[in-house]
Structures are given as C-alpha cells and as structure tokens.
Design a protein around this motif. Structure first.
Motif, PDB file in Angstrom:
ATOM      1  N   LEU A   1       0.717  -1.266  -0.060  1.00  0.00           N
ATOM      2  CA  LEU A   1      -0.055  -0.099   0.002  1.00  0.00           C
ATOM      3  C   LEU A   1       0.968   1.370  -0.122  1.00  0.00           C
ATOM      4  O   LEU A   1       0.307   2.541  -0.204  1.00  0.00           O
ATOM      5  CB  LEU A   1      -0.936   0.011   1.228  1.00  0.00           C
ATOM      6  N   LEU A   2       2.196   1.137   0.101  1.00  0.00           N
ATOM      7  CA  LEU A   2       3.124   2.350  -0.042  1.00  0.00           C
ATOM      8  C   LEU A   2       2.839   2.917  -1.475  1.00  0.00           C
ATOM      9  O   LEU A   2       3.441   3.996  -1.468  1.00  0.00           O
ATOM     10  CB  LEU A   2       4.455   1.729   0.279  1.00  0.00           C
ATOM     11  N   VAL A   3       2.535   2.097  -2.381  1.00  0.00           N
ATOM     12  CA  VAL A   3       2.252   2.853  -3.768  1.00  0.00           C
ATOM     13  C   VAL A   3       1.359   3.997  -3.582  1.00  0.00           C
ATOM     14  O   VAL A   3       1.530   4.889  -4.366  1.00  0.00           O
ATOM     15  CB  VAL A   3       1.439   1.913  -4.636  1.00  0.00           C
ATOM     16  N   ILE A   4       0.383   4.196  -2.701  1.00  0.00           N
ATOM     17  CA  ILE A   4      -0.387   5.249  -2.799  1.00  0.00           C
ATOM     18  C   ILE A   4       0.348   6.708  -2.523  1.00  0.00           C
ATOM     19  O   ILE A   4       0.376   7.467  -3.328  1.00  0.00           O
ATOM     20  CB  ILE A   4      -1.606   5.156  -1.605  1.00  0.00           C
ATOM     21  N   PRO A   5       1.206   6.687  -1.259  1.00  0.00           N
ATOM     22  CA  PRO A   5       1.966   7.928  -1.183  1.00  0.00           C
ATOM     23  C   PRO A   5       2.965   8.037  -2.091  1.00  0.00           C
ATOM     24  O   PRO A   5       3.171   9.256  -2.510  1.00  0.00           O
ATOM     25  CB  PRO A   5       2.634   7.513   0.137  1.00  0.00           C
TER      26      PRO A   5
END
Lengths: 507, 322, 325
Positions: free
Chosen positions: C100-104
């Motif tokens: 979910l680090l893709v979001i930042p």
C-alpha cells in the motif's frame, strides 16, 4: 513667426454633462515652433490633445487652420489629412517591427502594387525621411534594438511621414503633438532627443505636452498653462523672463489660505529612526537620496511629475530595484530585489490612490479589509477565517471612516470613488504598519472625502505610524508632512519645514 | 547610399542569419550527430524519403497556425479541420464527385472565421477555445462517419510518384509554402500581424483595425490548413480519420516553437516554422533509428517542447503570464 | 438593504435571477438533465442507476476540484488527466512490490509534477497551458514507458476496497469525493490559502501589494492540483480494478467543461470548488446518461466541446479584460 498655423478658440468639453474637462480654452501654434502645454495631472491637457487629433469631439469651439475655419476632425485619419498627428506617451512603439515597417505602419496604401509591398521603395523613402530629419538609425534594424530616444525620434518621424502621406495638399506643415515624450528617457537620452527636435523644427511645428518644467523652459518658444480645465496663463519666452519657480507656481498655484496646517498635528519629536536611506540611487530616475524617517512623522517628496519622486516611493515599496546606496528599516537592510510582500513583513505598507490598483473590486468591503489582516481573524487552534471577526473588524472600520455602504458585504465596485479610497485606507488603519507609503492617496476623489482621508491619516500618524508622501496636490504636503523634500531632476534640492513650504508655495 | 547599406559581405549575412535563426545550428548539429552515429541508415534513401514525408505532414499542419502564433494567440484547430474536412469529403463524394475535396478548405475557412469572431468578440482565451473546438469536431466527425475511418478513393494522383526518391506530396506542398512565405515577407498583412503580436495597444494607436486583422489571422490559418489538408488527406492514408491523437496536436506546435516563433507573438512566422519542422523531423527520425523505446521518444518530445518554449520566452520581461 | 430584499421577493423576480445566474443556472441545468434522462430511460434514477452515477462522478469530482483552484488563479492545468493516469498506473504496477506504500508514492510523484508545472509558470514565465501541455506529454511518456502499454489488473483486495466498500448503501468512493469536495470548499472559502487564491486570480497587481508571494502561491496551487489528480488516480484504479495507458484519454475537455459549467470563469478570481460540484454533476451525469442510452463517445465529445465553448463565453467577464490571447 506670426502666421498662425493652427488655432483653436474657446473650446468647451464636458464628460457625462457634469465634469468640466475644458472651459473656454484657446491655444495656437505657429509655423516652425515648439509650443508647450503644461499643467498638472487632470488639468485637461490630454483631453485637449485628443480633441485636436479627433479622438474626442468638443461641445463648443472653433478651429482654424492657416486662418481658415475648419471643422474639428472626427477620426485620427482626418486629423492627419489636416496635418495633425500625435506621438503618444507610451505604447506607441512596436518593438518587433523593423524601422521602415514601423514608419509606414497603417499608411502602406501608396506602396502596394499587386498586393505586394514595395519594400525597396519603402526602404528608400524611409532612408530619405530619416536623413532629412537627422535621425541616425538603420532602416533594417528592429525598433527594440534602438536606444529609447531614437525610438521616440522614429515615432516622431512616423507622425510626420503619416501627415505627408495622408494630407491632401503635399506641402502642409505637419503639426506634431508630443505627449510627454521624455517620460521613459534618461537625462542623456532627453538631451539627445531635444537636440534632434530642435533640428526638426524647420520641418514641422510641435505641440509639446509636459510636466517637466526645465524642459519646457529650455526648449519651447511659448507655453500655455492649463489648470483645472482653464487656460490660466500664456508666456512667450522670447519676450518675458521667467524662472522655473515662477512657472511651477503658475502650474500648481493656489491661494495661500488653502495651505492651512494645524500645528497640533505635527509629529512628536521622536528620536527613533524607522527608515533610513543613504545615497539611494537608481540611475535614470533618482540620485543620492538620503533621509531619516523618524517614528510618527511624515516626509513628503515634492516636485513636478517626472522629477523622480514617485520612483523613490516605488523603490521603497519594493516595486522597483535600486542600483546603489543603502536602505535600512530599523536595523534590517532592505535589499533592492525584495518584492512588496516581503517589505510588508518588515512593516512597510504601500497605499496608492489609483483605483483598482490594490482593491479587489469584485470583493466585499470586509474581504478587502481583511486581506492584509488575516492573522487577526484566524482561529487560535486551527487557522480558519472567523467570518464574525472579519465582519466585526470591517464594521468597525466602516463606522470609523463613515464609509457609505449598505453593509460590509457590499461589493467594492458599487462604491463611489471616495468610499473605495476609504476602504483602502481602512485596511491599513487596521494593519498598523510601521511605515505607510502614500502614493497620491487622494487622486481623483472629491473634496469632502479628501478631508476625511486626511483625518484618518493624521490619526494614524499620532498612533506612531511613520509616513512618506508623494502627491500631485501641494496642499496635501502642508497638511500631512513634517518635512518636505524638494525633488528636481531626481535629486533632493532642499529640505523645507511645513511653514517654509507654505511661504514658498503661496504667491 | 541605400545600396551600399544593403551590400553586406557574405560572411556577415551568414552571421546575421544564424543569429536570427539559431535553429539552423541545431539542425546542422543534429545532422552531424545522427550522421556520425548511424552513417549507413541515416543517409539512406529510405530515411531521406521518410524525413521528407514527415516534414510535409508537419509543415502543412503548422503553416496555418504560425500566422496566428504571430499575433500571440494559438490555433489548435488544424487537426479538427483535417478530420472534419476529411469526413465531409467522404460524405459529399457521392454528390460532388471529385470536387468534394473542396470541403476541406471550406471547413478551414469557416472554422477560421468562427474562431476569429468568437476569440475577438467574446474574448475567450484562444488555446482553450480551439482545443474545445477540436474535441467538438472530433465528436462530429466520428458521428458523421459512424465511428470508424472511411476510405475515399480517387485522389491517389496526389501521391502518385513523379520524381524518384522525392514524395510527390512534397512537391505539391512547395507552392503552398511559397505562398505562405510570400504573404509573410511581402504583404502588409504580416506587418500588421507582427505589430499586433508585438504591441497590440500600439497597433491600435497606429490606426490599425486590430480586430479585423486578428480575425484575418485565424482565417489565414484556416485557409492554409484547409489547402494543406487536401494534400494531407491523401498523404496520411486517403481516408477520413475519426480518432484524436495528442501527438497530432502537439508536434506541429513543437515545430512552430522550435522554429523560433515565440508564443507571445511579434516575430517569426511561417518561414521559421519550416525550419522548425525540418529540424524536428531530423531529430525525430534520428531518435527513431536509435535503440530507444518509442515511449522514450514521446517523453523527449515533451521535454523539447518545454525547453524550446522556455528558451523562446526568455527576455520577455514585464509580460504577465497566466 | 434588508427591507429592500424583502420587498422584491428574491426567488421570484427576474432581476434577482439574472444577477444570480451563475449560481442558479447550473442547478436548473442539473434538474433539466436528470428530468430528460429520467423520461427517456426510467431506470436512470433507480438504485442501480444512481450507483452508476456515483461511480462516474466521484473520482472526476476530485480531479475537477484541483483544476478549479488553478482556474481560479487565472491559469490552466492541462496535465490533470495524464497525472491521474500516471498515478493509477503506478498503483497497479508496484502494488506487488511495495504494497500500500504505492499510494503515497503515486501522490508524491504527482505533487512533484505539479511543482514543476508551477515552477515553469512562476519562475520561467511559460504560459501555463503550454507548460502543463509539455509536462503532460512527459507524464504520458513516463506512463507508456512504465506500463509498456499493457493492460494491468489490480489484484490487491485491500486496495480495491478503498473505493468499493459499501457504506450506508453507497460505495466509499462517494465519501472520498464528497470529502475532498467539502475540504476544498472549506480551503477555498475559509482559509488564508483560499482567500489568496482568489486574490491572485482577481487582481494580480493588488495581490502583490498585499502580503502574498505570488510566485510561491502559484506553485502551491499547481501542487494542490497535482496532488488531487494523483488522489483521483489512486481512487480511479481502486474503483476500476485495472487499466492501461488508454485511461483518461478524453478527460481534458469534460474536466474543463465541468469547471466552467459550474461557474468558475477562465479569467480567474471568481467561482470556486463549491460551484464545481454542480458542473461535475452536469457533465458526468450527461456522460453516464448517454452511455446508458448507448449513445456513443462521439456525441459525448461533441456535447462537451460545445458546453466548454458555450460556458466559457457565458462565464467570462469581458469588462475586466482588455487583451486576451
């Protein structure tokens, strides 16, 4: 010398049927001379010129050309046919055209064959006329490559050429109106321009509009002085001896009773210096300006328009850069390339009377007042605008300054000029800067509103706000200032107290 | 005396030209670089032909708009004119026969007039106006054509080879280019357009009917795009296109800017656009021959656009940009 | 004033309607649109229909809010659709590697490109539509390069639940959209940032004289626009569950049309995100309604092009501007 080339008699012009822009003004221009038309801003000079070139039509008046009565021209082209053309103060030059293209701009009709511009013939003709008028430049050069004075000369050449190409009989002497031609030029460039102008005198007559007194004294043969739409004086320099101060007084002259200054309004002799300038110089505009501004006092820079006074105040405001010298607010040095918003954080506010310059006309009064007072109406915890606080702040100001408006939510452009100005002042009253720069604070508003604004400014001064004033209205200096610096040609000539100022100014 | 002024030594003429058109240096440098990297393939007849073909496409699209850019405005409607015109040709073919090709110039002129009037009278920023119009035209073309490209026969003679190695569309476009340069160099229209782009207020003070010439600029753009569109119609496949590609809009724009017409207007014009088009073509073909991924090329085109705009906008102080 | 208002009976008089056309107009328009589609297609306002409408408008609303701020300052941001695309693709391409680090990551990348946009305008004096057009091509190139043009499917269920969880009968993307809308309205109307944005668009010279660092403010506005288009991209990917570089290709003009249809004029200084909601509803509901009726993309483009031109003409304040380019 006596054959009058162009004469207008008893011209009247009103705008909207109310404002009298011109009242019974007559001027005349003779062959081969330079006639000056001088006056303050709003004296009616440009209205008169616009009537001459057919932009406006007068309400009443007569026009004679070589003694023959003719109707007033209705379009600039008609005026050119009669030999009248104008060189505008600004925006006249088109930087990316070549000199010969610019010379013929709008008058190419005679140089077109089968749709094709005959560039060779145009260039030859351009060379010819530039040589005749002693303008030294290449016809192939771009306008923006030329020095400013040459650009002006090419503009004048264009006006003369335009008259020659348009006029019905070939030998009409062109009458060229020069609308403050020296405004963008440096000293040296001005001298150059005038040297060339004097040479051109045998080709044309000039009507020379200016505020700048030394120029007028030196280069014109006769001068008409306009004040508030009236022709107040006519001088012939070949017959009368005059000093610059005489002429200046004729231009701004008021009765001495108007220079009331109230001694109780004088600033306290506070020793604290809030702003100090040392040898401030911007070449071409002003030189070696030094002063100390004490807390709670007001300095005025006084002089004719074009003397550099407004450039000085714009430099302090951060709208212009300076070349040399030192500018210090208390202990901080103010660098030349700082923008106005940085100056504001250092406590220097700039207030200009020009409408629409700093007001947001489609905003309500409240918003206009709060834009520079944001921190006062923000919440303590989260920085959110408190609309109640904003409204209260604005209501407070509206009440204090007696701004006539239905509510603080009224949009600013529905207000009258005076009330708009009061809103502008009001936001500074709330902001309480260390120093407030006043650039023509009451331009274009009626007497009553002026008095109110003076009241507010004086009150602010009492509270310890220091001010610097630049204005076209001499009265303002005697009301507001504690020290008046007389500026001429970008240099401070003398420093006067308000009493001395009053004595000097009253005739 | 006048003649002596014009008889300059050849060297200084070259210097002057290079100063006016720095893109020539870029062009020569690109030729040199790509020529030395791929000596075989770059100077091959196939590549030469490809360069000419692409040059034709770019030039014919970009010639018209450069008149508008001269006044400081933008006209992106060329793609729209080409697409809608093509579809109208297809639509009118049964009725008008061979003459239906006239629909492309007609569309061009009508579009130019429409944009000109709306832009000057309603004061809509030209960029957004013409972009919206392109989208409208795309929708309209797709609607008329039923959603897919329609081939139109009968105009193959435009592309029929005349001279070996040189695409005949290149030959056909020469008169158009000459006409544009003639207009630019020899008539008063372009002096006026230059004046408007350089200082609109000044042009008005000089007694020029500014609105009329602005509308004329858009119409000229429409005319040139329309006439060029006739050639492009066959050049780009001989069918009515209905799909809008960003590249078709952007590349002519790059050619104009690269040629040295600043987007603020006032100088330059069609003759510079030609230089820009050829330079861009060489640049593109050079990259095409390289091992770079095609997507990298798109990316580089974007960067070239930005850099050339920055360079052409330099020295414009005091201009408020939004 | 108060009395005067009472006497003229607001809501009814034609004068009042005329002066408030920018507010009332879009609402009337929306009602008309809904009514027309409801008559033609009775299932338009059934639950399923409404869900379709919600899905089509939410991410669009977020992107439009960002663009509104830019248009409020009198500039234009052409790169919104492509940034949305890049952000969506970053999510789908790297979710397996970094979760979910893709979001930042996606948001940061878009923020960065927004910064470049602003920098080009404020420091290099490139007109904003061209600066953003150039950046938009670069972004497009990057998107192609990263995805190699393939269609990618989002496998991560947590990521997908961002937009597709149903809360109180509506998918969560609606709450995201409305949340962003409320926040940007708040930002525009109640904060210093918003006030200054109006100031820069309304009177650039005056703004420079009152406490505002114009260059930096413009950069901030473009960064906000970049950030919001990134967010829209993330939610778009979460809603759709996959995509290729073809997504958001035709979005530029509908986006622009929705902002001006709401009543934010291209000249800047008026309007605001609160208005954009109505514009977005008009545009996306027309789009959805047409799609439900199987009206093709072509008619939609035609309509949006015409709306964009018509609304720009209607909203622009011609008295204030002298020369327009």
């Amino acid at each position: 010398m006596n054959d009058k080339l162009l004469e207008v008699k008893e011209v009247y012009k009103t705008f909207d049927g109310v404002v009298h822009a011109l009242k019974c003004v007559s001027i005349e221009a003779c062959e081969n001379e330079i006639v000056g038309v001088v006056g303050e801003n709003g004296a009616g000079k440009s209205t008169l010129m616009k009537i001459l070139v057919g932009v406006y039509s007068p309400d009443k008046g007569e026009m004679y050309h070589k003694g023959k009565m003719i109707p007033f021209p209705r379009t600039p082209k008609e005026a050119a046919k009669r030999g009248i053309s104008i060189v505008y103060q600004e925006n006249g030059v088109i930087p990316w055209l070549k000199v010969y293209q610019f010379l013929f701009l709008g008058h190419e009709d005679k140089y077109i064959k089968y749709m094709k511009l005959q560039t060779v013939r145009m260039k030859e003709k351009a060379c010819e006329i530039l040589e005749e008028l002693h303008v030294a430049c290449e016809v192939e050069a771009f306008m923006h490559e030329l020095p400013l004075s040459t650009q002006k000369m090419v503009e004048i050449a264009r006006a003369i050429l335009g008259v020659r190409l348009e006029s019905e009989d070939g030998d009409t002497t062109p009458i060229i109106i020069l609308d403050e031609p020296t405004a963008p030029l440096t000293d040296d460039e001005c001298k150059e321009l005038f040297r060339d102008l004097l040479k051109m005198k045998k080709n044309a007559s000039f009507i020379f509009i200016s505020h700048i007194i030394p120029e007028v004294m030196e280069f014109t043969d006769r001068v008409h002085v306009l004040r508030d739409g009236n022709l107040v004086a006519k001088y012939d320099f070949s017959k009368e001896k005059m000093t610059e101060e005489d002429l200046f007084r004729a231009i701004v002259g008021r009765k001495s009773s108007e220079y009331i200054s109230r001694s109780e309004d004088r600033g306290a002799a506070d020793e604290e210096v809030v702003l100090a300038a040392k040898n401030l110089t911007k070449s071409g505009h002003f030189y070696d300006v030094s002063f100390d501004l004490h807390k709670g006092t007001c300095i005025g820079f006084f002089g004719p328009t074009g003397s550099g006074k407004s450039k000085i105040i714009r430099t302090i405001a951060g709208l212009m850069n300076y070349d040399e010298g030192e500018l210090k607010a208390r202990d901080q040095e103010l660098k030349g390339d700082e923008l106005p918003h940085v100056r504001l954080t250092r406590g220097i506010g700039y207030f200009s009377g020009e409408t629409g310059k700093e007001l947001f006309l489609n905003w309500s009064i409240a918003k206009n007042i709060s834009i520079i007072n944001m921190e006062k109406i923000l919440g303590k915890l989260i920085p959110v605008i408190h609309f109640n606080a904003e409204r209260k702040m604005a209501e407070n100001i509206v009440q204090k300054l007696e701004i006539k408006a239905p509510s603080v939510g009224t949009d600013c452009y529905s207000l009258s000029g005076g009330n708009k100005q009061k809103v502008s002042v009001g936001k500074w009253l709330e902001r309480n800067p260390d120093i407030l720069l006043l650039d023509d604070p009451t331009i274009g508003i009626d007497v009553g509103a002026r008095e109110d604004i003076y009241e507010v400014l004086l009150e602010m001064k009492k509270k310890g706000i220091s001010m610097i004033l630049v204005s076209d209205e001499p009265k303002e200096y005697s009301i507001l200032c504690d020290k008046i610096m007389f500026v001429m040609d970008g240099r401070i000539q003398k420093v006067l107290g308000p009493e001395e100022f009053r004595k000097v100014m009253s005739t | 005396m006048n003649h002596s002024r014009r008889n300059k030594p050849t060297l200084s003429v070259i210097k002057q030209t290079l100063k006016m058109h720095p893109v020539i240096i870029v062009f020569l440098a690109l030729l040199l670089i790509f020529g030395s990297i791929y000596p075989g393939s770059f100077f091959s007849p196939i590549n030469f032909k490809a360069i000419l073909r692409q040059f034709v496409t770019l030039t014919l699209f970009a010639l018209g708009p450069s008149f508008v850019v001269l006044t400081g405005r933008l006209d992106l409607s060329y793609v729209g004119v080409w697409m809608l015109g093509g579809v109208l040709v297809w639509l009118c073919k049964p009725v008008l026969g061979m003459f239906s090709i006239i629909m492309i110039p007609v569309t061009g002129i009508a579009t130019g007039l429409f944009i000109g009037v709306i832009q000057t009278k309603a004061k809509i920023p030209s960029f957004i106006l013409t972009l919206s119009l392109v989208v409208t035209y795309t929708g309209l073309s797709a609607l008329i054509a039923g959603g897919y490209p329609r081939a139109v026969d009968g105009y193959e003679f435009i592309t029929a080879p005349l001279i070996p190695l040189i695409p005949s569309t290149f030959i056909w476009s020469i008169p158009i280019i000459i006409a544009a340069v003639f207009l630019m160099k020899c008539t008063r229209i372009c002096v006026y357009l230059n004046a408007i782009g350089s200082n609109e207020e000044g042009a008005r003070l000089a007694g020029i009917n500014v609105d009329k010439y602005k509308i004329l600029a858009f119409m000229l753009s429409g005319v040139f795009t329309g006439i060029g569109g006739i050639i492009l119609f066959q050049h780009l496949g001989g069918s009515a296109q209905v799909e809008l590609k960003l590249n078709t809009i952007v590349w002519p724009l790059v050619a104009i800017v690269l040629g040295g017409t600043p987007l603020t207007g006032g100088s330059g014009g069609p003759q510079r656009t030609i230089l820009g088009a050829i330079t861009f073509t060489v640049f593109y073909r050079g990259l095409y021959l390289s091992a770079l991924h095609p997507t990298m090329i798109t990316l580089l085109v974007g960067i070239v656009l930005i850099v050339s705009i920055i360079i052409s906008a330099r020295g414009l102080k005091g201009v408020t940009v939004t | 004033m108060m009395r005067k208002k009472l006497m003229t009976k607001p809501g009814l008089s034609l004068e009042w309607l005329g002066s408030n056309m920018t507010t009332v107009g879009p609402i009337i328009f929306v009602i008309a649109v809904v009514a027309i589609f409801q008559v033609i297609n009775p299932s338009f306002l059934k639950y399923r229909g409404i869900i379709t409408l919600v899905y089509s408008m939410s991410y669009f609303l977020i992107a439009a809010c960002g663009l509104t701020f830019v248009i409020m300052t009198g500039s234009f941001d052409f790169s919104v659709p492509n940034m949305l695309k890049l952000s969506a693709l970053i999510c789908v391409l790297y979710i397996e590697k970094i979760g979910l680090l893709v979001i930042p990551l996606a948001l940061l990348v878009c923020l960065g490109f927004g910064f470049i946009n602003g920098l080009l305008l404020a420091k290099f004096k490139v007109p904003s539509f061209l600066a953003t057009l150039g950046v938009s091509i670069v972004v497009d190139g990057i998107a192609w390069y990263l995805s190699k043009g393939h269609l990618r499917i989002m496998q991560d269920e947590t990521f997908r639940s961002l937009a597709t969880t149903f809360i109180a009968g509506f998918p969560s993307i609606l709450y995201w959209g409305m949340g962003v809308w409320i926040l940007s309205t708040f930002l525009a109307l109640c904060t210093v940032f918003g006030r200054r944005t109006y100031a820069v668009g309304g009177n650039l010279e005056g703004a420079g004289l009152s406490d505002i660092n114009i260059a930096w403010h413009r950069i901030k506005v473009f960064m906000l626009s970049g950030f919001l288009s990134g967010l829209a991209g993330v939610l778009y990917m979460s809603q759709m569950g996959g995509g290729s570089v073809k997504i958001a290709a035709d979005m530029a003009i509908p986006l622009f049309a929705s902002v001006v249809a709401g009543g934010t004029a291209l000249t800047g200084g008026v309007g605001g995100p609160h208005r954009t909601l109505m514009g977005v509803i008009i545009i996306t509901w027309i789009q959805a309604g047409m799609s439900m009726l199987a009206i093709g993309n072509d008619v939609q483009m035609l309509t949006f092009g015409l709306i964009a031109i018509g609304m720009s003409i209607a909203t622009i304040d011609r008295k204030r501007i002298k020369i327009v380019k």
